[in-house]
Scaffold this active site. Structure first.
Site, PDB file in Angstrom:
ATOM      1  N   ARG A 126      -0.201  -9.419  13.537  1.00 14.70           N
ATOM      2  CA  ARG A 126      -0.673  -8.244  12.565  1.00 14.70           C
ATOM      3  C   ARG A 126      -1.510  -8.894  11.367  1.00 14.70           C
ATOM      4  O   ARG A 126      -2.619  -8.315  11.130  1.00 14.70           O
ATOM      5  CB  ARG A 126       0.325  -7.383  12.040  1.00 14.70           C
ATOM      6  CG  ARG A 126       0.904  -6.391  12.997  1.00 14.70           C
ATOM      7  CD  ARG A 126       2.165  -5.959  12.579  1.00 14.70           C
ATOM      8  NE  ARG A 126       2.093  -4.979  11.630  1.00 14.70           N
ATOM      9  CZ  ARG A 126       3.092  -5.005  10.535  1.00 14.70           C
ATOM     10  NH1 ARG A 126       4.194  -5.184  10.597  1.00 14.70           N
ATOM     11  NH2 ARG A 126       2.695  -4.153   9.547  1.00 14.70           N
ATOM     12  N   ARG A 128      11.782  -5.726   4.934  1.00 13.38           N
ATOM     13  CA  ARG A 128      11.519  -4.265   4.614  1.00 13.38           C
ATOM     14  C   ARG A 128      12.245  -3.234   5.392  1.00 13.38           C
ATOM     15  O   ARG A 128      12.554  -3.434   6.389  1.00 13.38           O
ATOM     16  CB  ARG A 128       9.905  -3.843   5.124  1.00 13.38           C
ATOM     17  CG  ARG A 128       9.825  -2.561   5.047  1.00 13.38           C
ATOM     18  CD  ARG A 128       8.298  -2.113   5.026  1.00 13.38           C
ATOM     19  NE  ARG A 128       7.402  -2.760   6.386  1.00 13.38           N
ATOM     20  CZ  ARG A 128       6.033  -2.271   6.422  1.00 13.38           C
ATOM     21  NH1 ARG A 128       5.639  -1.839   5.638  1.00 13.38           N
ATOM     22  NH2 ARG A 128       5.627  -2.751   7.536  1.00 13.38           N
ATOM     23  N   ARG A 168      11.056  -1.426  10.862  1.00 15.62           N
ATOM     24  CA  ARG A 168      10.234  -1.329  11.891  1.00 15.62           C
ATOM     25  C   ARG A 168      10.199  -2.322  12.848  1.00 15.62           C
ATOM     26  O   ARG A 168      10.298  -3.666  12.445  1.00 15.62           O
ATOM     27  CB  ARG A 168       8.826  -1.554  11.097  1.00 15.62           C
ATOM     28  CG  ARG A 168       8.656   0.198  10.784  1.00 15.62           C
ATOM     29  CD  ARG A 168       7.498   0.012   9.783  1.00 15.62           C
ATOM     30  NE  ARG A 168       6.272  -0.407  10.443  1.00 15.62           N
ATOM     31  CZ  ARG A 168       5.114  -0.405   9.680  1.00 15.62           C
ATOM     32  NH1 ARG A 168       4.834   0.131   8.458  1.00 15.62           N
ATOM     33  NH2 ARG A 168       4.043  -0.992  10.172  1.00 15.62           N
ATOM     34  N   ARG A 214      -9.953   0.125   9.226  1.00 17.76           N
ATOM     35  CA  ARG A 214      -9.265  -1.120   9.067  1.00 17.76           C
ATOM     36  C   ARG A 214     -10.469  -2.054  10.021  1.00 17.76           C
ATOM     37  O   ARG A 214     -10.159  -3.147  10.392  1.00 17.76           O
ATOM     38  CB  ARG A 214      -7.961  -0.916  10.040  1.00 17.76           C
ATOM     39  CG  ARG A 214      -6.951  -1.676   9.497  1.00 17.76           C
ATOM     40  CD  ARG A 214      -5.635  -1.069   9.999  1.00 17.76           C
ATOM     41  NE  ARG A 214      -4.426  -1.578  10.104  1.00 17.76           N
ATOM     42  CZ  ARG A 214      -3.456  -1.379   9.644  1.00 17.76           C
ATOM     43  NH1 ARG A 214      -3.380  -0.179   8.773  1.00 17.76           N
ATOM     44  NH2 ARG A 214      -2.247  -2.087   9.757  1.00 17.76           N
ATOM     45  N   LYS A 223       0.926  -1.070  -0.121  1.00 23.94           N
ATOM     46  CA  LYS A 223      -0.017   0.079  -0.171  1.00 23.94           C
ATOM     47  C   LYS A 223       0.831   1.269  -0.014  1.00 23.94           C
ATOM     48  O   LYS A 223       0.729   2.299  -0.895  1.00 23.94           O
ATOM     49  CB  LYS A 223      -0.984  -0.027   1.318  1.00 23.94           C
ATOM     50  CG  LYS A 223      -2.055  -1.256   1.226  1.00 23.94           C
ATOM     51  CD  LYS A 223      -2.787  -1.157   2.415  1.00 23.94           C
ATOM     52  CE  LYS A 223      -2.157  -1.451   3.706  1.00 23.94           C
ATOM     53  NZ  LYS A 223      -1.473  -2.671   3.702  1.00 23.94           N
TER      54      LYS A 223
HETATM   55  P1  ADP Z   1       2.213  -1.836   3.052  1.00 22.25           P
HETATM   56  O1  ADP Z   1       2.212  -0.532   3.215  1.00 22.25           O
HETATM   57  O2  ADP Z   1       0.994  -2.206   2.729  1.00 22.25           O
HETATM   58  O3  ADP Z   1       2.338  -2.703   4.609  1.00 22.25           O
HETATM   59  P2  ADP Z   1       4.745  -1.592   1.961  1.00 22.25           P
HETATM   60  O4  ADP Z   1       4.479  -0.710   0.720  1.00 22.25           O
HETATM   61  O5  ADP Z   1       5.251  -1.143   3.078  1.00 22.25           O
HETATM   62  O6  ADP Z   1       3.388  -2.378   2.447  1.00 22.25           O
HETATM   63  O7  ADP Z   1       5.554  -2.945   1.480  1.00 22.25           O
HETATM   64  C1  ADP Z   1       5.893  -3.947   2.271  1.00 22.25           C
HETATM   65  C2  ADP Z   1       7.305  -4.489   1.649  1.00 22.25           C
HETATM   66  O8  ADP Z   1       7.142  -5.274   0.459  1.00 22.25           O
HETATM   67  C3  ADP Z   1       8.160  -3.266   1.479  1.00 22.25           C
HETATM   68  O9  ADP Z   1       9.489  -3.861   2.052  1.00 22.25           O
HETATM   69  C4  ADP Z   1       8.347  -3.289   0.071  1.00 22.25           C
HETATM   70  O10 ADP Z   1       9.361  -2.616  -0.363  1.00 22.25           O
HETATM   71  C5  ADP Z   1       7.919  -4.550  -0.492  1.00 22.25           C
HETATM   72  N1  ADP Z   1       7.241  -4.441  -1.733  1.00 22.25           N
HETATM   73  C6  ADP Z   1       6.163  -3.711  -2.122  1.00 22.25           C
HETATM   74  N2  ADP Z   1       5.476  -4.065  -3.100  1.00 22.25           N
HETATM   75  C7  ADP Z   1       6.187  -5.294  -3.682  1.00 22.25           C
HETATM   76  C8  ADP Z   1       5.951  -6.047  -4.909  1.00 22.25           C
HETATM   77  N3  ADP Z   1       5.276  -5.883  -5.727  1.00 22.25           N
HETATM   78  N4  ADP Z   1       6.869  -7.116  -4.837  1.00 22.25           N
HETATM   79  C9  ADP Z   1       7.850  -7.246  -3.964  1.00 22.25           C
HETATM   80  N5  ADP Z   1       8.099  -6.564  -2.666  1.00 22.25           N
HETATM   81  C10 ADP Z   1       7.183  -5.472  -2.607  1.00 22.25           C
HETATM   82  P1  AMP Z   2       0.800   0.110   9.281  1.00 27.03           P
HETATM   83  O1  AMP Z   2       1.936   1.169   9.227  1.00 27.03           O
HETATM   84  O2  AMP Z   2      -0.559   0.530   8.414  1.00 27.03           O
HETATM   85  O3  AMP Z   2       1.331  -1.242   8.974  1.00 27.03           O
HETATM   86  O4  AMP Z   2       0.346   0.329  10.764  1.00 27.03           O
HETATM   87  C1  AMP Z   2       1.067   0.025  11.966  1.00 27.03           C
HETATM   88  C2  AMP Z   2       0.326  -0.156  13.056  1.00 27.03           C
HETATM   89  O5  AMP Z   2      -0.453   1.177  13.542  1.00 27.03           O
HETATM   90  C3  AMP Z   2      -0.843  -1.032  13.248  1.00 27.03           C
HETATM   91  O6  AMP Z   2      -0.587  -2.458  13.291  1.00 27.03           O
HETATM   92  C4  AMP Z   2      -1.724  -0.645  14.093  1.00 27.03           C
HETATM   93  O7  AMP Z   2      -1.379  -1.008  15.455  1.00 27.03           O
HETATM   94  C5  AMP Z   2      -1.649   0.612  13.920  1.00 27.03           C
HETATM   95  N1  AMP Z   2      -2.701   1.303  13.077  1.00 27.03           N
HETATM   96  C6  AMP Z   2      -2.591   1.690  11.667  1.00 27.03           C
HETATM   97  N2  AMP Z   2      -3.829   2.089  11.202  1.00 27.03           N
HETATM   98  C7  AMP Z   2      -4.817   1.795  11.993  1.00 27.03           C
HETATM   99  C8  AMP Z   2      -6.341   1.654  11.943  1.00 27.03           C
HETATM  100  N3  AMP Z   2      -7.018   2.174  11.114  1.00 27.03           N
HETATM  101  N4  AMP Z   2      -6.803   1.247  13.030  1.00 27.03           N
HETATM  102  C9  AMP Z   2      -6.260   0.864  14.166  1.00 27.03           C
HETATM  103  N5  AMP Z   2      -4.833   0.677  14.226  1.00 27.03           N
HETATM  104  C10 AMP Z   2      -4.460   1.128  13.122  1.00 27.03           C
END
Ligand code: ADP
Ligand code: AMP
Length: 214
Positions: A171, A127, A160, A88, A13
């Protein structure tokens, strides 16, 4: 245009939000990024959210809803917003719908990024992010040019804490129990577009732009 990105943690995302928000001129509102900034600034909200985030649980709905509505009401969001990581839960989705209806700014599209648990687990455990400009890397699929250093600004990359394997498992379970029902919720409202998010960053990006164009 007002867009929601749905999908499990690690679906990509944040990675795709940068591209989509630039393409359509939207402000990118990531609830996770906003919460991490609140924690860093040691605000009351940041302190309240801390324990939930560290455990891989969700922060309470009322806190999240008021935090996100505050950002949606800001002047930079009047031309359109891209929500990433919010809503969420069903309560958040219903709260968001009600508030947006009051202000006459409904959602246009909800893009569901579909990837299986094994893939997202692999992605998250590799990541790395830039603490300065937020750019996201993956050590196998999209590594920085020099190990551990941001290509754009040279900052040292960080991992992270909630990407540790045990927290990722928690998660994902939170996602399946509380967030996945939103797929049906938005599908019944005729807003849902499904995208196979298991391909390369480029292929997924192109599919997402097509989904947003409708
Ligand atoms: P989200 O915001 O949904 O938690 P991220 O955008 O942070 O996900 O992506 C999670 C991890 O996967 C990051 O390390 C990113 O570089 C990697 N990633 C994102 N899209 C792809 C893809 N299409 N293929 C492989 N790795 C990806
Ligand atoms: P994310 O960066 O989206 O993976 O979110 C990291 C953490 O923030 C999650 O595991 C939750 O603890 C909290 N969080 C983010 N967005 C929400 C949401 N919409 N509702 C509740 N908790 C959230």
């Amino acid at each position: 245009m007002n867009v929601v990105l749905l999908g499990p943690p690690g679906a990509g995302k944040g990675t795709q939000a940068t591209k989509i928000s630039r393409e359509f001129g939207l402000v990118h509102l990531s609830s996770g990024d906003i919460l991490r900034a609140e924690r860093k600034a040691k605000t009351a909200l940041g302190r309240q959210a801390q324990d939930y985030m560290d455990r891989g649980a969700l922060v309470p709905d009322d806190l999240i809803l008021s935090m996100m509505m505050d950002h949606i009401a800001r002047p930079d969001a009047t031309n359109g917003f891209l929500l990433d990581g919010f809503p969420r839960t069903l309560a958040q989705a219903e709260g968001l719908d009600a508030r947006l209806a009051e202000s006459g700014r409904p959602l246009d599209v909800v893009v569901n990024m579909e990837v299986d648990d094994a893939d997202v687990t692999r992605r998250l455990t590799g990541r790395w992010s830039c603490p300065t400009d937020g750019r996201i890397y993956q050590e196998m699929y999209s590594p920085p040019k020099a190990a551990g250093v941001c290509d754009d600004c040279g900052s040292r990359l960080t991992r992270r804490q909630d990407d540790e394997p045990e927290v990722v498992t928690q998660r994902l379970s939170t996602y399946h129990q509380q967030t996945k029902p939103l797929v049906d919720y938005y599908s019944h409202r005729g807003l849902l577009k499904r995208v196979d998010a298991s391909g390369t960053v480029e292929d997924v990006g192109a599919a997402m732009v097509r989904a947003c164009r409708g």
